[in-house]
Design a protein around this motif. Structure first.
Motif, PDB file in Angstrom:
ATOM      1  N   TYR A 144      -9.148  14.782  -2.735  1.00 21.49           N
ATOM      2  CA  TYR A 144      -8.554  13.854  -1.768  1.00 21.49           C
ATOM      3  C   TYR A 144      -9.449  12.642  -1.535  1.00 21.49           C
ATOM      4  O   TYR A 144      -8.993  11.504  -1.597  1.00 21.49           O
ATOM      5  CB  TYR A 144      -8.284  14.594  -0.460  1.00 21.49           C
ATOM      6  N   ASP A 145     -10.720  12.897  -1.273  1.00 24.67           N
ATOM      7  CA  ASP A 145     -11.648  11.789  -1.001  1.00 24.67           C
ATOM      8  C   ASP A 145     -11.768  10.847  -2.192  1.00 24.67           C
ATOM      9  O   ASP A 145     -11.893   9.634  -2.018  1.00 24.67           O
ATOM     10  CB  ASP A 145     -13.016  12.319  -0.598  1.00 24.67           C
ATOM     11  N   ALA A 146     -11.715  11.399  -3.413  1.00 25.69           N
ATOM     12  CA  ALA A 146     -11.787  10.547  -4.606  1.00 25.69           C
ATOM     13  C   ALA A 146     -10.569   9.630  -4.684  1.00 25.69           C
ATOM     14  O   ALA A 146     -10.699   8.442  -5.019  1.00 25.69           O
ATOM     15  CB  ALA A 146     -11.886  11.406  -5.858  1.00 25.69           C
ATOM     16  N   LEU A 147      -9.382  10.162  -4.353  1.00 28.55           N
ATOM     17  CA  LEU A 147      -8.181   9.324  -4.369  1.00 28.55           C
ATOM     18  C   LEU A 147      -8.231   8.268  -3.265  1.00 28.55           C
ATOM     19  O   LEU A 147      -7.812   7.129  -3.465  1.00 28.55           O
ATOM     20  CB  LEU A 147      -6.932  10.191  -4.216  1.00 28.55           C
ATOM     21  N   VAL A 148      -8.735   8.638  -2.101  1.00 30.64           N
ATOM     22  CA  VAL A 148      -8.868   7.681  -1.003  1.00 30.64           C
ATOM     23  C   VAL A 148      -9.824   6.556  -1.416  1.00 30.64           C
ATOM     24  O   VAL A 148      -9.538   5.378  -1.202  1.00 30.64           O
ATOM     25  CB  VAL A 148      -9.365   8.367   0.286  1.00 30.64           C
ATOM     26  N   ASP A 149     -10.953   6.916  -2.023  1.00 34.43           N
ATOM     27  CA  ASP A 149     -11.916   5.903  -2.475  1.00 34.43           C
ATOM     28  C   ASP A 149     -11.300   4.980  -3.514  1.00 34.43           C
ATOM     29  O   ASP A 149     -11.537   3.768  -3.508  1.00 34.43           O
ATOM     30  CB  ASP A 149     -13.170   6.560  -3.032  1.00 34.43           C
ATOM     31  N   LYS A 150     -10.482   5.545  -4.411  1.00 36.70           N
ATOM     32  CA  LYS A 150      -9.812   4.742  -5.443  1.00 36.70           C
ATOM     33  C   LYS A 150      -8.879   3.708  -4.806  1.00 36.70           C
ATOM     34  O   LYS A 150      -8.868   2.549  -5.195  1.00 36.70           O
ATOM     35  CB  LYS A 150      -9.033   5.662  -6.384  1.00 36.70           C
ATOM     36  N   ILE A 151      -8.141   4.146  -3.818  1.00 33.47           N
ATOM     37  CA  ILE A 151      -7.222   3.227  -3.123  1.00 33.47           C
ATOM     38  C   ILE A 151      -8.009   2.185  -2.335  1.00 33.47           C
ATOM     39  O   ILE A 151      -7.655   0.998  -2.353  1.00 33.47           O
ATOM     40  CB  ILE A 151      -6.264   4.028  -2.205  1.00 33.47           C
ATOM     41  N   LYS A 152      -9.068   2.599  -1.662  1.00 34.66           N
ATOM     42  CA  LYS A 152      -9.896   1.651  -0.912  1.00 34.66           C
ATOM     43  C   LYS A 152     -10.489   0.591  -1.832  1.00 34.66           C
ATOM     44  O   LYS A 152     -10.532  -0.598  -1.483  1.00 34.66           O
ATOM     45  CB  LYS A 152     -11.032   2.381  -0.192  1.00 34.66           C
ATOM     46  N   ASP A 153     -10.963   1.025  -3.010  1.00 34.69           N
ATOM     47  CA  ASP A 153     -11.520   0.061  -3.959  1.00 34.69           C
ATOM     48  C   ASP A 153     -10.461  -0.933  -4.420  1.00 34.69           C
ATOM     49  O   ASP A 153     -10.735  -2.114  -4.597  1.00 34.69           O
ATOM     50  CB  ASP A 153     -12.119   0.777  -5.171  1.00 34.69           C
ATOM     51  N   LYS A 154      -9.261  -0.413  -4.603  1.00 36.19           N
ATOM     52  CA  LYS A 154      -8.173  -1.261  -5.084  1.00 36.19           C
ATOM     53  C   LYS A 154      -7.795  -2.325  -4.046  1.00 36.19           C
ATOM     54  O   LYS A 154      -7.580  -3.490  -4.392  1.00 36.19           O
ATOM     55  CB  LYS A 154      -6.942  -0.417  -5.411  1.00 36.19           C
ATOM     56  N   ILE A 155      -7.742  -1.950  -2.786  1.00 32.81           N
ATOM     57  CA  ILE A 155      -7.305  -2.892  -1.756  1.00 32.81           C
ATOM     58  C   ILE A 155      -8.459  -3.615  -1.087  1.00 32.81           C
ATOM     59  O   ILE A 155      -8.255  -4.475  -0.247  1.00 32.81           O
ATOM     60  CB  ILE A 155      -6.416  -2.213  -0.692  1.00 32.81           C
TER      61      ILE A 155
ATOM     62  N   ILE B 217       0.834  -1.203   0.000  1.00 31.23           N
ATOM     63  CA  ILE B 217       0.000   0.000   0.000  1.00 31.23           C
ATOM     64  C   ILE B 217       0.867   1.251   0.000  1.00 31.23           C
ATOM     65  O   ILE B 217       0.631   2.186  -0.756  1.00 31.23           O
ATOM     66  CB  ILE B 217      -0.959  -0.005   1.210  1.00 31.23           C
ATOM     67  N   LEU B 218       1.902   1.267   0.846  1.00 26.61           N
ATOM     68  CA  LEU B 218       2.774   2.445   0.934  1.00 26.61           C
ATOM     69  C   LEU B 218       3.551   2.697  -0.354  1.00 26.61           C
ATOM     70  O   LEU B 218       3.934   3.837  -0.631  1.00 26.61           O
ATOM     71  CB  LEU B 218       3.743   2.302   2.108  1.00 26.61           C
ATOM     72  N   ASN B 219       3.783   1.661  -1.150  1.00 27.05           N
ATOM     73  CA  ASN B 219       4.509   1.812  -2.407  1.00 27.05           C
ATOM     74  C   ASN B 219       3.595   1.914  -3.621  1.00 27.05           C
ATOM     75  O   ASN B 219       4.072   2.041  -4.745  1.00 27.05           O
ATOM     76  CB  ASN B 219       5.492   0.647  -2.589  1.00 27.05           C
ATOM     77  N   ASP B 220       2.299   1.845  -3.400  1.00 25.79           N
ATOM     78  CA  ASP B 220       1.329   1.936  -4.485  1.00 25.79           C
ATOM     79  C   ASP B 220       1.371   3.332  -5.110  1.00 25.79           C
ATOM     80  O   ASP B 220       1.385   4.334  -4.396  1.00 25.79           O
ATOM     81  CB  ASP B 220      -0.074   1.660  -3.945  1.00 25.79           C
ATOM     82  N   PRO B 221       1.405   3.419  -6.441  1.00 22.63           N
ATOM     83  CA  PRO B 221       1.469   4.739  -7.092  1.00 22.63           C
ATOM     84  C   PRO B 221       0.299   5.653  -6.724  1.00 22.63           C
ATOM     85  O   PRO B 221       0.494   6.870  -6.568  1.00 22.63           O
ATOM     86  CB  PRO B 221       1.444   4.414  -8.586  1.00 22.63           C
ATOM     87  N   ASP B 222      -0.886   5.104  -6.574  1.00 19.88           N
ATOM     88  CA  ASP B 222      -2.033   5.925  -6.191  1.00 19.88           C
ATOM     89  C   ASP B 222      -1.870   6.479  -4.771  1.00 19.88           C
ATOM     90  O   ASP B 222      -2.201   7.631  -4.498  1.00 19.88           O
ATOM     91  CB  ASP B 222      -3.335   5.122  -6.286  1.00 19.88           C
ATOM     92  N   PHE B 223      -1.342   5.655  -3.862  1.00 19.88           N
ATOM     93  CA  PHE B 223      -1.116   6.122  -2.499  1.00 19.88           C
ATOM     94  C   PHE B 223      -0.029   7.188  -2.471  1.00 19.88           C
ATOM     95  O   PHE B 223      -0.141   8.185  -1.747  1.00 19.88           O
ATOM     96  CB  PHE B 223      -0.737   4.957  -1.579  1.00 19.88           C
ATOM     97  N   LEU B 224       1.023   6.996  -3.239  1.00 16.85           N
ATOM     98  CA  LEU B 224       2.095   7.987  -3.300  1.00 16.85           C
ATOM     99  C   LEU B 224       1.583   9.317  -3.863  1.00 16.85           C
ATOM    100  O   LEU B 224       1.952  10.390  -3.380  1.00 16.85           O
ATOM    101  CB  LEU B 224       3.266   7.459  -4.125  1.00 16.85           C
ATOM    102  N   GLU B 225       0.711   9.234  -4.867  1.00 21.30           N
ATOM    103  CA  GLU B 225       0.103  10.451  -5.425  1.00 21.30           C
ATOM    104  C   GLU B 225      -0.770  11.140  -4.367  1.00 21.30           C
ATOM    105  O   GLU B 225      -0.703  12.359  -4.196  1.00 21.30           O
ATOM    106  CB  GLU B 225      -0.743  10.097  -6.649  1.00 21.30           C
TER     107      GLU B 225
END
Length: 102
Positions: free
Chosen positions: A89-100, A10-18
């Protein structure tokens, strides 16, 4: 398909880094603006008393107007952050949540 993500994944995920980069940038920019305005006002209090003491209208000085402006700017900057967080921010958080799957 149920994929298990580790903390490192998760910490190395490109979406999380963005997400982290954009949040840090926004926070830093707004903090620098607020501190510059606040300490600029403090600097004026220390070295520009004559300027701040000038009346704009009876019983309303330049210092009062600028002081109120500092307070209003704080609210505006908070509103900017909230709007940014809700839209980006919330859209990026939702994207990461969906991914994981969170």
């Amino acid at each position: 398909m149920n994929i298990r993500y580790s903390k490192e994944d998760i910490l190395n995920d490109p979406d999380f880094l963005e997400l982290s980069s954009k949040r840090n940038t926004m926070s830093l920019v707004l903090t620098v603006i607020e501190l510059a305005v606040y300490y600029g006002f403090i600097f004026l209090i220390a070295f520009g008393r004559d300027f701040l003491a000038k009346d704009i209208i009876p019983n309303v000085t330049v210092g009062i107007v600028i002081g109120l402006g500092v307070i209003v700017l704080s609210w505006v900057l908070t509103g900017i952050y909230v709007r940014w967080a809700n839209n980006k921010y919330d859209a990026l958080v939702d994207k990461i949540k969906d991914k994981i799957g969170g």
